[in-house]
Structure formats: structure tokens, C-alpha cells
Design a protein around this motif. Structure first.
Motif, PDB file in Angstrom:
ATOM      1  N   VAL A  83       0.845  -1.196   0.000  1.00 30.47           N
ATOM      2  CA  VAL A  83       0.000   0.000   0.000  1.00 30.47           C
ATOM      3  C   VAL A  83       0.886   1.253   0.000  1.00 30.47           C
ATOM      4  O   VAL A  83       0.633   2.207  -0.726  1.00 30.47           O
ATOM      5  N   LEU A  84       1.970   1.213   0.792  1.00 29.05           N
ATOM      6  CA  LEU A  84       2.877   2.370   0.848  1.00 29.05           C
ATOM      7  C   LEU A  84       3.440   2.687  -0.541  1.00 29.05           C
ATOM      8  O   LEU A  84       3.404   3.825  -0.998  1.00 29.05           O
ATOM      9  N   LEU A  85       3.958   1.637  -1.223  1.00 30.43           N
ATOM     10  CA  LEU A  85       4.557   1.880  -2.546  1.00 30.43           C
ATOM     11  C   LEU A  85       3.504   2.423  -3.508  1.00 30.43           C
ATOM     12  O   LEU A  85       3.757   3.348  -4.279  1.00 30.43           O
ATOM     13  N   SER A  86       2.327   1.831  -3.439  1.00 27.36           N
ATOM     14  CA  SER A  86       1.270   2.236  -4.349  1.00 27.36           C
ATOM     15  C   SER A  86       0.879   3.708  -4.124  1.00 27.36           C
ATOM     16  O   SER A  86       0.740   4.475  -5.083  1.00 27.36           O
ATOM     17  N   ILE A  87       0.733   4.113  -2.859  1.00 31.43           N
ATOM     18  CA  ILE A  87       0.357   5.508  -2.583  1.00 31.43           C
ATOM     19  C   ILE A  87       1.500   6.462  -2.942  1.00 31.43           C
ATOM     20  O   ILE A  87       1.295   7.471  -3.613  1.00 31.43           O
ATOM     21  N   LEU A  88       2.732   6.122  -2.511  1.00 27.73           N
ATOM     22  CA  LEU A  88       3.849   7.034  -2.794  1.00 27.73           C
ATOM     23  C   LEU A  88       4.074   7.195  -4.290  1.00 27.73           C
ATOM     24  O   LEU A  88       4.361   8.295  -4.763  1.00 27.73           O
ATOM     25  N   SER A  89       3.938   6.084  -5.041  1.00 30.84           N
ATOM     26  CA  SER A  89       4.196   6.183  -6.480  1.00 30.84           C
ATOM     27  C   SER A  89       3.167   7.099  -7.148  1.00 30.84           C
ATOM     28  O   SER A  89       3.415   7.668  -8.191  1.00 30.84           O
ATOM     29  N   ARG A  90       2.016   7.248  -6.504  1.00 35.51           N
ATOM     30  CA  ARG A  90       0.996   8.140  -7.065  1.00 35.51           C
ATOM     31  C   ARG A  90       1.160   9.576  -6.553  1.00 35.51           C
ATOM     32  O   ARG A  90       1.157  10.515  -7.331  1.00 35.51           O
ATOM     33  N   VAL A  91       1.303   9.746  -5.233  1.00 29.63           N
ATOM     34  CA  VAL A  91       1.248  11.117  -4.704  1.00 29.63           C
ATOM     35  C   VAL A  91       2.580  11.873  -4.749  1.00 29.63           C
ATOM     36  O   VAL A  91       2.587  13.093  -4.923  1.00 29.63           O
ATOM     37  N   VAL A  92       3.701  11.157  -4.623  1.00 29.75           N
ATOM     38  CA  VAL A  92       4.986  11.877  -4.557  1.00 29.75           C
ATOM     39  C   VAL A  92       5.283  12.649  -5.856  1.00 29.75           C
ATOM     40  O   VAL A  92       5.576  13.848  -5.813  1.00 29.75           O
ATOM     41  N   PRO A  93       5.182  11.984  -7.054  1.00 26.03           N
ATOM     42  CA  PRO A  93       5.503  12.749  -8.265  1.00 26.03           C
ATOM     43  C   PRO A  93       4.561  13.936  -8.507  1.00 26.03           C
ATOM     44  O   PRO A  93       4.932  14.901  -9.175  1.00 26.03           O
ATOM     45  N   GLU A  94       3.353  13.882  -7.932  1.00 20.63           N
ATOM     46  CA  GLU A  94       2.419  15.009  -8.103  1.00 20.63           C
ATOM     47  C   GLU A  94       2.815  16.214  -7.255  1.00 20.63           C
ATOM     48  O   GLU A  94       2.494  17.340  -7.584  1.00 20.63           O
ATOM     49  N   GLN A  95       3.483  15.946  -6.122  1.00 19.36           N
ATOM     50  CA  GLN A  95       3.746  17.026  -5.171  1.00 19.36           C
ATOM     51  C   GLN A  95       5.218  17.434  -5.078  1.00 19.36           C
ATOM     52  O   GLN A  95       5.510  18.539  -4.690  1.00 19.36           O
ATOM     53  N   TRP A  96       6.115  16.499  -5.383  1.00 18.09           N
ATOM     54  CA  TRP A  96       7.540  16.799  -5.205  1.00 18.09           C
ATOM     55  C   TRP A  96       8.330  16.332  -6.426  1.00 18.09           C
ATOM     56  O   TRP A  96       7.890  15.431  -7.159  1.00 18.09           O
ATOM     57  N   ASP A  97       9.494  16.901  -6.590  1.00 20.68           N
ATOM     58  CA  ASP A  97      10.370  16.472  -7.661  1.00 20.68           C
ATOM     59  C   ASP A  97      11.286  15.387  -7.065  1.00 20.68           C
ATOM     60  O   ASP A  97      12.465  15.619  -6.814  1.00 20.68           O
ATOM     61  N   ALA A  98      10.695  14.238  -6.759  1.00 16.64           N
ATOM     62  CA  ALA A  98      11.454  13.174  -6.091  1.00 16.64           C
ATOM     63  C   ALA A  98      11.185  11.836  -6.777  1.00 16.64           C
ATOM     64  O   ALA A  98      10.151  11.663  -7.421  1.00 16.64           O
ATOM     65  N   GLU A  99      12.130  10.915  -6.623  1.00 18.49           N
ATOM     66  CA  GLU A  99      12.037   9.626  -7.311  1.00 18.49           C
ATOM     67  C   GLU A  99      11.774   8.497  -6.305  1.00 18.49           C
ATOM     68  O   GLU A  99      12.280   8.532  -5.186  1.00 18.49           O
ATOM     69  N   ILE A 100      10.995   7.515  -6.740  1.00 16.65           N
ATOM     70  CA  ILE A 100      10.683   6.368  -5.880  1.00 16.65           C
ATOM     71  C   ILE A 100      11.342   5.113  -6.470  1.00 16.65           C
ATOM     72  O   ILE A 100      11.190   4.838  -7.659  1.00 16.65           O
TER      73      ILE A 100
END
Ligand code: SF4
Ligand code: ZN
Length: 314
Positions: free
Chosen positions: A73-90
Motif C-alpha cells: 500500500v505504501l509503494l502504491s500511494i507514494l508512487s501516485r502522490v509523490v511525483p504530483e507534489q515533489w520532484d522526487a524519485e521512488i
């Protein structure tokens, strides 16, 4: 819906829309439907990351992906929300501890999730890093399984994160896990560990560890994973029942059942304790492990100490 007595059962509607509710949050006293539960989880993860400044632009976040429910669940949420909000890579990292009859299936589940999400995935094993599997280590060493596993997995994740130049490690610990950890430290009388978070270890050579799900409870994560088709049913680790945590989990679940919101209050109490401690407790001196060079608090890190103890017994 009708009950066994033939009476029509009242299903409450979502507090945000007219859809039937599937979840009641006793803390906020809100009923939520599938869509609004998922939205609530994602927004609270973003809020938690922002408030605790867990992610910065330019970060490369190594997500510890065991293949179980929480980390998936963590990977799934981060892969969706992080690129929308930050210039960061997962990126995803899976540690194969070498537990026969259990790990093969969870690794397969991790591999397919990472593929499905298009996330780069690295797998490291105890065997390749330390020259033995958890199974063989436990056969020769009378340590409690989860203690040994936890120490070595932490090192394996740090080594892997360093290898792929990650700036932080994200793990899937949820609110229930955090409440259990606080209780376990109290039961052990381990005051140092209880206050460890207050000494900002990431500034002193440790790769920063973040827990974006630490305000989301187990039930919400289970529902989120079911609604989004994330988890397949996986076997339980054969060593899980030997853990002290398993006993504390049963206790914490019972407390939460009778006193809804108790786990959240345990965490809030812990956070204010940490805030107070920051004002008075000075971080202990950091040193570096004589064997592997990792930052630690003595002359040798826990993982190297464990492996050295094992060699002596051979
Ligand atoms: Fe390791 Fe214990 Fe988890 Fe099994 S239950 S994977 S032994 S920490
Ligand atoms: Zn070491």
C-alpha cells in the motif's frame, strides 16, 4: 440488506456523499464510502509527509517493499502522490531474508507490484550480504527470530539504499505498529529506545528513515488494499508467532476495541514526550562500526555484533 431475523439492516451513508459507508472512524466519528476512505488515506499520507518534512525535492526514496499489505500500500500511494507534489524519485527495495516456504511467494508479489507500477526494483538477500539465510542463522543461534531478522534487515536495507544512492528509506509501519513499539519499549523498560527519535539521527550519518503511513491504522490499510486490488493473500512468516510483538499486538488490538482511539493517543503521548525530551536530552555521541563503518552508538553496530557472535559459536 436483511438480517437473519428478516429485518432490513440500516447501512449508514458516507458523510461526504450518498454512497453506502464501509468504514466508521471512531476518532473523527465519520462514516466513509470506498472512494472517500481511499481519498482520506491518501490526503492524510500527504499531510503527514508535509508536516514532518519527510520528502524534499531531489530526493531518491528507497521504499522497503516486503510484498505484504503495508509496504505494498505504501509503494502504491507514494508512487501516485509523490511525483504530483515533489520532484522526487521512488525506487523499491526488497530484502530476501531466506525464510523457506514463505519468502518466495512474498517476493513474487513484490516483483509484480513494482512491475505494475513501473517502479525500479532491487532485491538484496541475507545470503549475498551476510553469507547466510535467516533459516540457517536461527538453526545455529538461539536468538529470537524477529530480533535477529529485524537487526539484519535494517542493515540490508541501509546497505541497499546506499548502493542505489537513495537519500531516504521509507517503510510501511502503520499506527498500530507504532503504538505496539511504544508499548513494547515500556514493557521492556527501554527508555533509551523510547526517546531515540528525539536525537535526529539522520543528521549524524544514518540514512534518513521515514514512515509515511504512521498515522494510518491497520484497518484502513487493509480496506485500502482490498478496494484497490493491491494485495493477494499471503502466508504468514513461520517465525511470526514466536515474537513478543505478536503478544503485544493482541493486547493493543483488545485495548483499541474497548477504547477506540487509544492507539492514536499512545502515539500522541509519545510525540509530546519526544518534544519534551528534545529540550533536555542531548543526542548521544555517534561513532562508526569498527567492522563495517556504519554509524552506530558503540564500537560495533548491532548487525556486525550479531554476526561476530555467530562466528564465535561455529
Ligand atoms: Fe522476520 Fe519476524 Fe517478520 Fe518473520 S515475522 S519476517 S522473522 S521480523
Ligand atoms: Zn557494522
Amino acid at each position: 440488506m436483511h438480517t437473519a431475523t428478516g429485518k432490513r439492516e440500516h447501512i449508514p451513508s458516507c458523510d461526504r456523499c450518498a454512497e453506502p459507508a464501509i468504514f466508521f472512524d471512531p476518532g473523527s466519528q465519520r462514516h466513509l464510502c470506498e472512494r472517500h476512505l481511499c481519498l482520506s488515506v491518501e490526503l492524510r499520507v500527504i499531510d503527514s509527509i508535509t508536516r514532518h518534512e519527510m520528502v524534499q525535492d531531489g530526493d531518491r526514496i528507497a521504499v522497503g517493499l516486503s510484498g505484504g499489505k503495508d509496504s505494498s500500500v505504501l509503494l502504491s500511494i507514494l508512487s501516485r502522490v509523490v511525483p504530483e507534489q515533489w520532484d522526487a524519485e521512488i525506487v523499491a527495495v526488497t530484502v530476501d531474508e531466506g525464510i523457506a516456504g514463505y519468502r518466495e511467494e512474498t517476493i513474487q508479489s513484490a516483483v509484480s507490484l513494482a512491475q505494475q507500477l513501473g517502479i525500479s526494483h532491487h532485491i538484496v538477500s541475507f545470503q549475498s550480504l551476510f553469507g547466510l539465510t535467516l533459516d540457517s542463522l536461527l538453526g545455529a543461534h538461539p536468538l529470537r527470530a524477529c530480533t535477529a531478522c529485524g537487526i539484519l534487515r535494517k542493515k540490508a536495507l541501509s546497505d541497499a539504499a546506499r548502493e542505489i544512492a537513495a537519500t531516504s528509506i521509507a517503510t510501511g509501519h502503520n499506527l498500530d505498529d507504532a503504538a505496539q513499539s511504544v508499548l513494547m519499549n515500556y514493557f521492556r523498560g527501554d527508555f533509551e529506545r523510547l526517546l531515540r527519535d528525539s536525537s535526529s539521527r539522520e543528521d549524524r550519518g544514518f540514512i534518513r528513515r521515514i514512515k509515511p503511513l504512521h498515522e494510518i491504522n491497520e484497518k484502513e490499510i487493509t480496506l485500502y488494499s482490498m478496494i484497490n486490488g493491491i494485495t493477494v493473500l499471503l502466508p504468514e512468516c513461520p517465525y511470526a508467532t514466536t515474537a513478543f510483538r505478536a503478544e503485544v499486538r493482541t493486547l493493543q488490538a483488545a485495548i483499541e476495541y474497548h477504547y477506540p482511539g487509544a492507539s492514536r493517543r499512545i502515539i500522541e503521548g509519545q510525540e509530546s514526550l519526544n518534544e519534551q525530551a528534545k529540550k533536555t536530552v542531548r543526542p548521544g555521541a555517534v561513532s562508526y562500526c569498527a567492522t563495517c563503518g556504519d554509524p552506530c552508538s558503540g564500537t560495533i553496530c548491532q548487525a556486525c555484533g550479531l554476526l561476530a557472535g555467530l562466528k564465535k559459536r561455529e
